[in-house]
Write a protein that holds these residues in place. Sequence first.
Motif, PDB file in Angstrom:
ATOM      1  N   HIS A 330       6.930  22.861  80.587  1.00 27.77           N
ATOM      2  CA  HIS A 330       6.441  22.040  78.797  1.00 27.77           C
ATOM      3  C   HIS A 330       4.738  22.239  79.202  1.00 27.77           C
ATOM      4  O   HIS A 330       4.112  21.953  78.362  1.00 27.77           O
ATOM      5  N   GLY A 331       4.117  22.152  79.873  1.00 23.67           N
ATOM      6  CA  GLY A 331       2.684  22.581  80.396  1.00 23.67           C
ATOM      7  C   GLY A 331       1.669  21.272  79.925  1.00 23.67           C
ATOM      8  O   GLY A 331       2.702  20.108  80.313  1.00 23.67           O
ATOM      9  N   ARG A 332       0.842  21.307  79.236  1.00 17.58           N
ATOM     10  CA  ARG A 332       0.199  20.433  77.844  1.00 17.58           C
ATOM     11  C   ARG A 332       0.908  19.885  77.202  1.00 17.58           C
ATOM     12  O   ARG A 332       0.332  18.814  77.196  1.00 17.58           O
ATOM     13  N   ASN A 333       1.998  20.178  76.902  1.00 17.66           N
ATOM     14  CA  ASN A 333       2.937  19.813  75.360  1.00 17.66           C
ATOM     15  C   ASN A 333       3.955  18.736  76.167  1.00 17.66           C
ATOM     16  O   ASN A 333       4.556  18.775  74.831  1.00 17.66           O
ATOM     17  N   GLY A 334       4.147  18.183  77.034  1.00 15.80           N
ATOM     18  CA  GLY A 334       5.616  17.012  76.799  1.00 15.80           C
ATOM     19  C   GLY A 334       5.363  16.701  76.172  1.00 15.80           C
ATOM     20  O   GLY A 334       6.407  16.396  75.854  1.00 15.80           O
ATOM     21  N   ILE A 335       4.205  15.519  75.572  1.00 17.45           N
ATOM     22  CA  ILE A 335       4.560  14.397  75.028  1.00 17.45           C
ATOM     23  C   ILE A 335       4.807  14.677  73.631  1.00 17.45           C
ATOM     24  O   ILE A 335       5.486  14.615  73.181  1.00 17.45           O
ATOM     25  N   VAL A 336       3.487  16.201  72.956  1.00 17.08           N
ATOM     26  CA  VAL A 336       4.369  16.339  71.834  1.00 17.08           C
ATOM     27  C   VAL A 336       5.677  16.784  71.134  1.00 17.08           C
ATOM     28  O   VAL A 336       5.936  16.791  70.802  1.00 17.08           O
ATOM     29  N   LEU A 337       6.291  17.430  73.062  1.00 21.01           N
ATOM     30  CA  LEU A 337       7.476  18.603  72.497  1.00 21.01           C
ATOM     31  C   LEU A 337       8.231  17.816  72.881  1.00 21.01           C
ATOM     32  O   LEU A 337       9.689  18.300  72.995  1.00 21.01           O
ATOM     33  N   ALA A 338       8.249  16.254  72.830  1.00 20.13           N
ATOM     34  CA  ALA A 338       9.397  15.012  73.755  1.00 20.13           C
ATOM     35  C   ALA A 338      10.388  15.504  72.835  1.00 20.13           C
ATOM     36  O   ALA A 338      11.788  15.774  73.308  1.00 20.13           O
ATOM     37  N   PRO A 339      10.432  14.974  71.513  1.00 18.54           N
ATOM     38  CA  PRO A 339      11.436  15.301  70.493  1.00 18.54           C
ATOM     39  C   PRO A 339      12.665  16.401  70.521  1.00 18.54           C
ATOM     40  O   PRO A 339      13.832  16.432  69.992  1.00 18.54           O
TER      41      PRO A 339
END
Length: 354
Positions: A330-339
């Motif tokens: 997920h690179g830098r976007n793990g939190i935003v992409l979690a759900p």
Amino acid sequence: MNSPRHDPAHRTLTVVGGGVIGLTCALTAADAGWRVRVLDAGTDERASWVAGGMLGSLGEGIPGEEASLALSVESVRLWPALAKRLDDPRVVTATDSLFVAASATDLEYLRHLADFVWAGGPRSESALQPITGRDIRTLEPSLSSRLVGGYRAIGEWSVDNRRLLEALRATVATAGVEVISARVVSLTDLDDPGPDSQILLAAGLGTTALWPGVELHPAKGEILRLSRTRWSVPPPGHVVRARLHGRAVYLVPRADGVVVGATQYEAEGMTDRTPQAGGVADLLADAIEVLPGLRTYELTEAAAGLRPCTADGLPIVTRVDARTVVATGHGRNGIVLAPGTAERVLSILEGVEE
């Protein structure tokens, strides 16, 4: 690769990885009736421990990365439901973001970014409003008077990444998920509870060692945590994403201060998590130029994490055999992409999606 339909009464899932991706997937599966356990290798293995926690899709709207933006937009739509499920008001630290520019050239860059997101790219649920330098100082009086304009993104949230991890761990426990401190060296070491058991590999960069066919490379990113003192101006109420003479810096509010980020270095085989003096110096200088009152804050942490990245910039969320699903990269976007990732993983587990 076809996925078997599992007996709802005996569905078990072992999640390898206790970061935001692993825990969100565990919670989603448990809510769908799966019996879930999480094997957590600890803080050092979690890229989400060193993060700003921005949830906006607008800031990820980079021309040439349309597919990544589409994933962000879809996942952002799922975040309010996840936040409600966590039931911890301390997790969300801001509900709007400011994109601000220090020069006419920087403002033109932001204008191109906005045009891409709203004209050429996928639509976001957020409302984007142009703002002047005067507007910026009305919204955030502590920001520099040298900022010339930008955009206000209403609905572009941020979260406290560490409180998020705590809230996820508490919520999955309430949902019946067992979280075990364990470092998995080989999948052959995992017990097999039965024919309806599944494994989710959400171990970030460690996924490659467990499934060599998954190709990842590390990107080192540094962030700073600054704490307010009794002499300090308050932290901003918005996420502040600044374009500063061609460089980017962000300030994300926390209850007691701000997180400043972020650098990024990519090198094959990088394993070092030690912050570099140059990166820390650049972040501090840029952050203080944007919010001069940060001079009176205390620098309480300089940290670096290793983000799991893929060659095309898109996360790997797929079934790799009849028993194993992978969610990483997920690179830098793990939190935003979690759900969004959790919804896709559940679809794969239940045979709805390959």
